[in-house]
Design an enzyme around this catalytic site. Structure first.
Site, PDB file in Angstrom:
ATOM      1  N   ARG A   1       0.732  -1.134  -0.028  1.00  0.00           N
ATOM      2  CA  ARG A   1      -0.120  -0.101   0.100  1.00  0.00           C
ATOM      3  C   ARG A   1       0.572   1.238   0.040  1.00  0.00           C
ATOM      4  O   ARG A   1       0.250   2.228   0.541  1.00  0.00           O
ATOM      5  CB  ARG A   1      -0.846   0.056   1.179  1.00  0.00           C
TER       6      ARG A   1
ATOM      7  N   LYS B   1       1.683  11.952 -10.663  1.00  0.00           N
ATOM      8  CA  LYS B   1       0.630  11.001 -11.526  1.00  0.00           C
ATOM      9  C   LYS B   1       1.720   9.815 -12.015  1.00  0.00           C
ATOM     10  O   LYS B   1       2.696   9.746 -12.402  1.00  0.00           O
ATOM     11  CB  LYS B   1       0.468  11.537 -12.760  1.00  0.00           C
TER      12      LYS B   1
ATOM     13  N   GLU C   1       7.602  20.618 -24.244  1.00  0.00           N
ATOM     14  CA  GLU C   1       6.809  20.606 -22.761  1.00  0.00           C
ATOM     15  C   GLU C   1       7.303  22.037 -22.088  1.00  0.00           C
ATOM     16  O   GLU C   1       6.556  22.784 -21.465  1.00  0.00           O
ATOM     17  CB  GLU C   1       7.123  19.547 -21.917  1.00  0.00           C
TER      18      GLU C   1
ATOM     19  N   LYS D   1       6.031  23.337 -12.130  1.00  0.00           N
ATOM     20  CA  LYS D   1       5.041  22.206 -12.131  1.00  0.00           C
ATOM     21  C   LYS D   1       4.812  22.036 -10.706  1.00  0.00           C
ATOM     22  O   LYS D   1       3.733  21.671 -10.475  1.00  0.00           O
ATOM     23  CB  LYS D   1       5.727  20.886 -12.904  1.00  0.00           C
TER      24      LYS D   1
ATOM     25  N   GLU E   1      -6.148  17.661 -10.172  1.00  0.00           N
ATOM     26  CA  GLU E   1      -6.449  18.069 -11.360  1.00  0.00           C
ATOM     27  C   GLU E   1      -8.114  18.498 -11.442  1.00  0.00           C
ATOM     28  O   GLU E   1      -8.827  17.979 -12.230  1.00  0.00           O
ATOM     29  CB  GLU E   1      -6.213  17.255 -12.691  1.00  0.00           C
TER      30      GLU E   1
ATOM     31  N   ARG F   1      -4.602  22.599 -12.352  1.00  0.00           N
ATOM     32  CA  ARG F   1      -3.546  21.768 -13.164  1.00  0.00           C
ATOM     33  C   ARG F   1      -3.967  21.556 -14.556  1.00  0.00           C
ATOM     34  O   ARG F   1      -3.045  21.237 -15.190  1.00  0.00           O
ATOM     35  CB  ARG F   1      -3.594  20.200 -12.379  1.00  0.00           C
TER      36      ARG F   1
ATOM     37  N   ASN G   1      -2.495  20.930 -19.583  1.00  0.00           N
ATOM     38  CA  ASN G   1      -2.912  20.351 -20.929  1.00  0.00           C
ATOM     39  C   ASN G   1      -2.654  21.448 -22.148  1.00  0.00           C
ATOM     40  O   ASN G   1      -3.390  21.038 -23.116  1.00  0.00           O
ATOM     41  CB  ASN G   1      -4.404  19.946 -20.629  1.00  0.00           C
TER      42      ASN G   1
ATOM     43  N   HIS H   1      -2.532  20.182 -25.501  1.00  0.00           N
ATOM     44  CA  HIS H   1      -2.570  18.860 -25.616  1.00  0.00           C
ATOM     45  C   HIS H   1      -3.939  18.388 -26.029  1.00  0.00           C
ATOM     46  O   HIS H   1      -3.827  17.003 -26.491  1.00  0.00           O
ATOM     47  CB  HIS H   1      -2.345  18.163 -24.114  1.00  0.00           C
TER      48      HIS H   1
ATOM     49  N   HIS I   1      -3.558  15.535 -28.595  1.00  0.00           N
ATOM     50  CA  HIS I   1      -3.995  14.157 -28.554  1.00  0.00           C
ATOM     51  C   HIS I   1      -4.719  13.659 -29.672  1.00  0.00           C
ATOM     52  O   HIS I   1      -4.757  12.536 -30.046  1.00  0.00           O
ATOM     53  CB  HIS I   1      -4.880  13.903 -27.395  1.00  0.00           C
TER      54      HIS I   1
ATOM     55  N   HIS J   1       4.885  12.350 -29.011  1.00  0.00           N
ATOM     56  CA  HIS J   1       3.974  12.986 -28.102  1.00  0.00           C
ATOM     57  C   HIS J   1       4.472  14.596 -28.090  1.00  0.00           C
ATOM     58  O   HIS J   1       3.640  15.488 -28.240  1.00  0.00           O
ATOM     59  CB  HIS J   1       4.134  12.604 -26.732  1.00  0.00           C
TER      60      HIS J   1
HETATM   61  N1  NAD Z   1       3.162  10.879 -15.063  1.00  0.00           N
HETATM   62  C1  NAD Z   1       3.041  12.127 -15.737  1.00  0.00           C
HETATM   63  O1  NAD Z   1       2.883  13.241 -15.340  1.00  0.00           O
HETATM   64  C2  NAD Z   1       3.513  12.037 -17.088  1.00  0.00           C
HETATM   65  C3  NAD Z   1       3.368  13.121 -17.952  1.00  0.00           C
HETATM   66  C4  NAD Z   1       3.820  13.068 -19.272  1.00  0.00           C
HETATM   67  C5  NAD Z   1       3.894  11.874 -19.617  1.00  0.00           C
HETATM   68  N2  NAD Z   1       4.061  10.797 -18.910  1.00  0.00           N
HETATM   69  C6  NAD Z   1       4.093   9.384 -19.732  1.00  0.00           C
HETATM   70  O2  NAD Z   1       5.668   9.556 -20.077  1.00  0.00           O
HETATM   71  C7  NAD Z   1       5.928   8.335 -21.077  1.00  0.00           C
HETATM   72  C8  NAD Z   1       6.813   9.334 -21.956  1.00  0.00           C
HETATM   73  O3  NAD Z   1       8.076   9.372 -21.329  1.00  0.00           O
HETATM   74  P1  NAD Z   1       9.256   9.643 -22.295  1.00  0.00           P
HETATM   75  O4  NAD Z   1       9.057  10.533 -23.377  1.00  0.00           O
HETATM   76  O5  NAD Z   1      10.421   9.784 -21.282  1.00  0.00           O
HETATM   77  O6  NAD Z   1       9.611   8.269 -23.114  1.00  0.00           O
HETATM   78  P2  NAD Z   1      10.203   6.891 -22.607  1.00  0.00           P
HETATM   79  O7  NAD Z   1      10.273   6.427 -21.306  1.00  0.00           O
HETATM   80  O8  NAD Z   1       9.468   5.857 -23.617  1.00  0.00           O
HETATM   81  O9  NAD Z   1      11.875   7.097 -23.208  1.00  0.00           O
HETATM   82  C9  NAD Z   1      11.985   7.355 -24.468  1.00  0.00           C
HETATM   83  C10 NAD Z   1      13.225   6.517 -25.298  1.00  0.00           C
HETATM   84  O10 NAD Z   1      14.513   6.841 -24.616  1.00  0.00           O
HETATM   85  C11 NAD Z   1      14.935   6.165 -24.259  1.00  0.00           C
HETATM   86  N3  NAD Z   1      16.116   6.687 -23.094  1.00  0.00           N
HETATM   87  C12 NAD Z   1      15.833   7.121 -21.674  1.00  0.00           C
HETATM   88  N4  NAD Z   1      16.688   7.834 -21.346  1.00  0.00           N
HETATM   89  C13 NAD Z   1      17.580   7.737 -22.060  1.00  0.00           C
HETATM   90  C14 NAD Z   1      18.869   8.441 -22.235  1.00  0.00           C
HETATM   91  N5  NAD Z   1      19.509   9.356 -21.125  1.00  0.00           N
HETATM   92  N6  NAD Z   1      19.519   8.380 -23.106  1.00  0.00           N
HETATM   93  C15 NAD Z   1      19.239   7.358 -24.250  1.00  0.00           C
HETATM   94  N7  NAD Z   1      18.051   7.047 -24.398  1.00  0.00           N
HETATM   95  C16 NAD Z   1      17.031   7.167 -23.277  1.00  0.00           C
HETATM   96  C17 NAD Z   1      14.240   5.112 -23.657  1.00  0.00           C
HETATM   97  O11 NAD Z   1      14.823   3.699 -23.501  1.00  0.00           O
HETATM   98  C18 NAD Z   1      13.114   5.041 -24.604  1.00  0.00           C
HETATM   99  O12 NAD Z   1      13.494   4.109 -25.865  1.00  0.00           O
HETATM  100  C19 NAD Z   1       4.497   8.366 -21.826  1.00  0.00           C
HETATM  101  O13 NAD Z   1       4.091   6.947 -21.252  1.00  0.00           O
HETATM  102  C20 NAD Z   1       3.525   9.218 -20.953  1.00  0.00           C
HETATM  103  O14 NAD Z   1       2.173   8.554 -20.964  1.00  0.00           O
HETATM  104  C21 NAD Z   1       3.561  10.825 -17.804  1.00  0.00           C
HETATM  105 ZN    ZN Z   2       2.617  16.331 -22.501  1.00  0.00          ZN
END
Ligand code: NAD
Ligand code: ZN
Length: 260
Positions: free
Chosen positions: A21, A43, A85, A127, A137, A141, A145, A148, A152, A165
């Site tokens: 938990r 999140k 972003e 943030k 949100e 918050r 978006n 977005h 989306h 994205h």
């Molecule tokens: N929780 C939140 O508030 C929130 C906000 C925005 C996005 N997200 C989520 O985040 C995800 C996208 O995150 P992302 O863009 O980091 O994508 P990701 O985690 O898929 O990473 C992108 C790619 O980069 C590689 N990588 C990571 N670090 C690296 C480094 N230092 N050098 C070389 N390669 C590296 C990874 O292996 C992957 O192939 C989505 O699933 C999205 O839904 C969450």
């Molecule tokens: Zn985003």
């Protein structure tokens, strides 16, 4: 410890929220997107076959540790996506940040570590401030978006294949800027500056060609639709925001060059 991009952060955070938990966890984000966005704010979640982020929890990390040196190995498109972003924070929440971006395009694109450190720490503070005011949100918050809603729709219409994205968000921000101008929240000059910065950062800025009907159906499938309308985040000039409830999206799409 969640060491990796946003996918790892979301997954490890969700595991930490669920195991016994809840156990403390640390975010060590290694992509620009994770450093300026997903690692801060609590999140967490995973995707199901039925849809994105259907299972998850609001669960804050005990600590977020960022080393900008990790960005040196990041693929170019991933890096540029993270920049989108950062632009978002500037356009709706921090005029000074926007001006800083305009003046530092060249060092940003060559990943100058001191400039990136400045940018990333500013984005994390913004943030954290927004999330501290509205963790779940219920109101403010939603400003995060910006760009977005249409972003989306672009991702959905292109089957998540054509744009990252961040690229989709960049396109969505230029559309949101035109719409804000149409609503009287911003000037033509503001819109031009936003588009110009996005283009200088090598991000796309034009909505892909689909019909208005296709855009409408993608937009109305979005979970944020309430009472038949979409709450759209607008920029008020540059550095401030306003929410607009939009029921008829045709004027918006027309203003972005999308026909029937
Ligand atoms: N929780 C939140 O508030 C929130 C906000 C925005 C996005 N997200 C989520 O985040 C995800 C996208 O995150 P992302 O863009 O980091 O994508 P990701 O985690 O898929 O990473 C992108 C790619 O980069 C590689 N990588 C990571 N670090 C690296 C480094 N230092 N050098 C070389 N390669 C590296 C990874 O292996 C992957 O192939 C989505 O699933 C999205 O839904 C969450
Ligand atoms: Zn985003």
């Amino acid at each position: 410890m969640a060491l990796g991009g946003g996918v790892i952060g979301d997954m490890a955070g969700f595991a930490a929220a669920s195991f016994l938990r809840g156990i403390p966890f640390i975010q060590v984000p290694t992509t620009l997107l994770a450093q300026v966005d997903s690692s801060v704010g609590g999140k967490t979640g995973i995707n199901l076959a039925q849809g994105k982020n259907l299972v998850g929890a609001f669960y804050q990390p005990a600590h977020v540790m960022i080393d900008v040196a990790t960005l040196s190995t990041l693929a170019e498109r991933e890096f540029l996506g993270g920049l989108a972003e950062i632009v978002k924070y500037g356009v709706v929440l921090d005029r000074e940040l926007f001006l800083f971006l305009e003046e530092h395009v060249e060092p940003i694109l060559r990943r100058d570590q001191s400039v990136l450190t400045k940018l990333i720490s500013r984005c994390c503070s913004i943030k954290a401030e927004v999330v501290a005011r509205d963790e779940r949100e219920s109101d403010i918050r939603a400003v995060l978006n910006y760009g977005h809603t249409l972003g989306h729709a672009v991702e959905t219409l292109t089957g998540y294949q054509q744009y990252t994205h961040g690229e989709a968000v960049a396109i969505g921000m230029v559309a949101a800027a035109s719409f804000s101008e149409l609503c009287g929240f911003a000037s033509q000059d503001d819109t031009a500056r936003i588009r110009n910065l996005i283009q200088r950062l090598n991000l796309p800025s034009v909505l892909p060609v689909f019909t208005a009907a296709e855009y409408m159906s993608a937009l109305f499938r979005d979970k944020k639709v309430r009472d038949g309308g979409i709450t759209f985040v607008c920029n008020r000039g540059i550095g401030d925001f306003s929410f607009a409830k939009v029921v008829d999206l045709h004027p918006l799409l027309t203003s972005c060059g999308i026909g029937e």
